[in-house]
Enzyme design. Structure first.
Site, short mmCIF file in Angstrom:
data_model
loop_
_atom_site.label_atom_id
_atom_site.label_comp_id
_atom_site.label_asym_id
_atom_site.label_seq_id
_atom_site.Cartn_x
_atom_site.Cartn_y
_atom_site.Cartn_z
N HIS A 143 0.99 -1.22 0.12
CA HIS A 143 -0.05 -0.12 -0.02
C HIS A 143 0.72 1.26 0.14
CE1 HIS A 143 -3.15 2.78 2.05
NE2 HIS A 143 -3.87 2.04 0.96
N ASP A 150 16.35 10.69 -9.01
CA ASP A 150 17.62 11.11 -8.83
C ASP A 150 18.16 11.04 -7.73
OD1 ASP A 150 17.90 11.58 -11.82
OD2 ASP A 150 17.45 13.68 -11.51
N ASP A 322 0.80 15.26 21.42
CA ASP A 322 1.08 16.26 22.17
C ASP A 322 1.88 17.52 21.48
OD1 ASP A 322 0.16 14.87 24.47
OD2 ASP A 322 2.32 14.02 25.00
#
Length: 397
Positions: A143, A150, A322
């Site tokens: 998935h 490059d 947080d």
């Protein structure tokens, strides 16, 4: 009738044993890669048209190689433009490798193969089902969405290639997603993941060729790439949630966590952590909304805030803890990403970057409806039947 019942019984036994032993082999053969914290330039995209304009421009500038991995590639207008760019670059002498998930491209696979015949583009399909565990291998999808140009420019996130991703699908318009453009140290790890996947699918090892790993400069944002193969992700998410002291912000198209992750979310609520979850109001697959209802129904009374996106289809995958750790990647907050899929996520630790991403998430929350318990209870026998079915097959949604 007896024959039909016996056949169904045999099918159930076979798929169960196939899955159990296939899972054991999968875990035994896990290739857990740990990358260090890097410093790169990271630019988030939230609009398909803007992303693909930038993406196609970078592809056209490629001088040495293009490495691309997508879960889905369609055969519509934008897909043909994408394939045309790859063919043109190969004609110019650029090494072009395109890796696609076998199931994600099942319908247009023959057309895609025909497009690249005798063009110089190297094409391979990832995670082809194979014996002896056919059912299990059918469900372990790649998935990831990775592009490396490059060895210096990289992309990863939620977008695939198809008309819906540029807002040309009436049902899913506009498509809301998050995708990252990375330039700097982190590109080498993105390259490493692609080359490992290419070796697995194409049976060709080109891993240690120096041109694929040019010198890279540092950027302003501290981050870490976390690849997973249907196992490691649950552990890292559980650890992050357990460490939360103030807030947990989640955005996902499919909220179907396993027992461990869900227990950690409940524990976080009990210790006073603010939990906010953003999910789509429109579903792109059958039963995914119904599969989320039992979890959301338990969280609301415990103090969680559930936002249901209303301005199109929400497909982004984000976790912020947080305001200190921000994860954006390919993994959904569901059992399939935790236990089956090959995914790649980017954990970022820079305060300034997280502040910018928070603005994006808060904007999307403003375009959402705050759900109540009333929104989550089936209103008809048919809806109830769908929910029970969703529970039974939630791992495979």
């Amino acid at each position: 009738m007896i024959i039909i019942l016996l056949l169904l019984l045999l099918l159930t036994v076979w798929t169960s044993l196939d899955f159990i032993f296939g899972r054991r082999l999968h875990i035994k053969q896990l290739n857990v890669r740990t990358y260090p914290v890097r410093e790169s330039y990271i630019n988030p995209f939230t609009s398909g048209p803007k992303l693909f304009q930038d993406y196609f421009n970078e592809l056209k500038k490629a001088e040495k190689h293009i490495h691309v991995l997508f879960y889905i590639l369609k055969d519509d207008e934008i897909s043909l433009e994408f394939m045309s760019i790859l063919k043109e670059k190969a004609k110019e002498g650029v090494e072009v490798r395109l890796l696609l998930d076998w199931l994600g491209c099942l319908k247009p696979r023959r057309h895609i193969k025909k497009q690249f015949e005798n063009t110089g583009v190297q094409l391979a399909f990832s995670r082809v089902p194979k014996f002896p565990f056919l059912f299990y291998s059918f469900n372990t999808r790649n998935h990831r969405k990775i592009t490396v140009i490059d060895g210096k420019v990289g992309y990863l996130g939620g977008y695939n290639v198809g008309k819906e991703y540029i807002n040309h699908d009436k049902k899913l318009n506009p498509w809301r997603d998050y995708h990252l453009k990375i330039q700097g140290e982190g590109v080498q790890d993105l390259q490493d993941v692609f080359l490992m996947d290419w070796q697995s699918a194409a049976k060709v090892s080109i891993h240690y060729h120096d041109p694929y790993f040019p010198p890279l400069e540092k950027g302003p944002y501290r981050h870490q790439l976390i690849p997973s193969e249907g196992f490691h992700l649950e552990k890292t998410f559980t650890k992050l949630i357990r460490q939360a002291e103030q807030s947990i912000l989640i955005g996902t198209p499919y909220f179907i966590p396993g027992k461990k992750v869900f227990s950690e979310l409940e524990a976080a609520l009990k210790r006073g952590v603010n939990l906010e979850i953003l999910v789509p109001g429109t579903a792109d697959h059958p039963l995914v909304k119904e599969a989320s209802y039992p979890y959301l129904r338990k969280l609301i009374p415990q103090g969680a805030t559930i936002f249901q996106y209303k301005k199109g289809f929400y497909h982004a995958k984000i976790l912020i803890i947080d305001d200190k750790v921000c994860d954006i990647g390919t993994a959904n907050f569901d059992k399939r990403s935790f236990y089956l899929n090959h995914e790649i996520n980017c954990y970022t630790y820079d305060k300034k970057y997280i502040e910018e991403v928070l603005k994006i998430l808060k904007k999307d929350q403003k375009n959402a409806h705050v759900m109540t318990q009333k929104d989550l209870y089936p209103l008809s026998p048919w809806a109830l039947c769908k929910e029970y079915t969703a529970r039974a097959v939630s791992l495979f949604l």
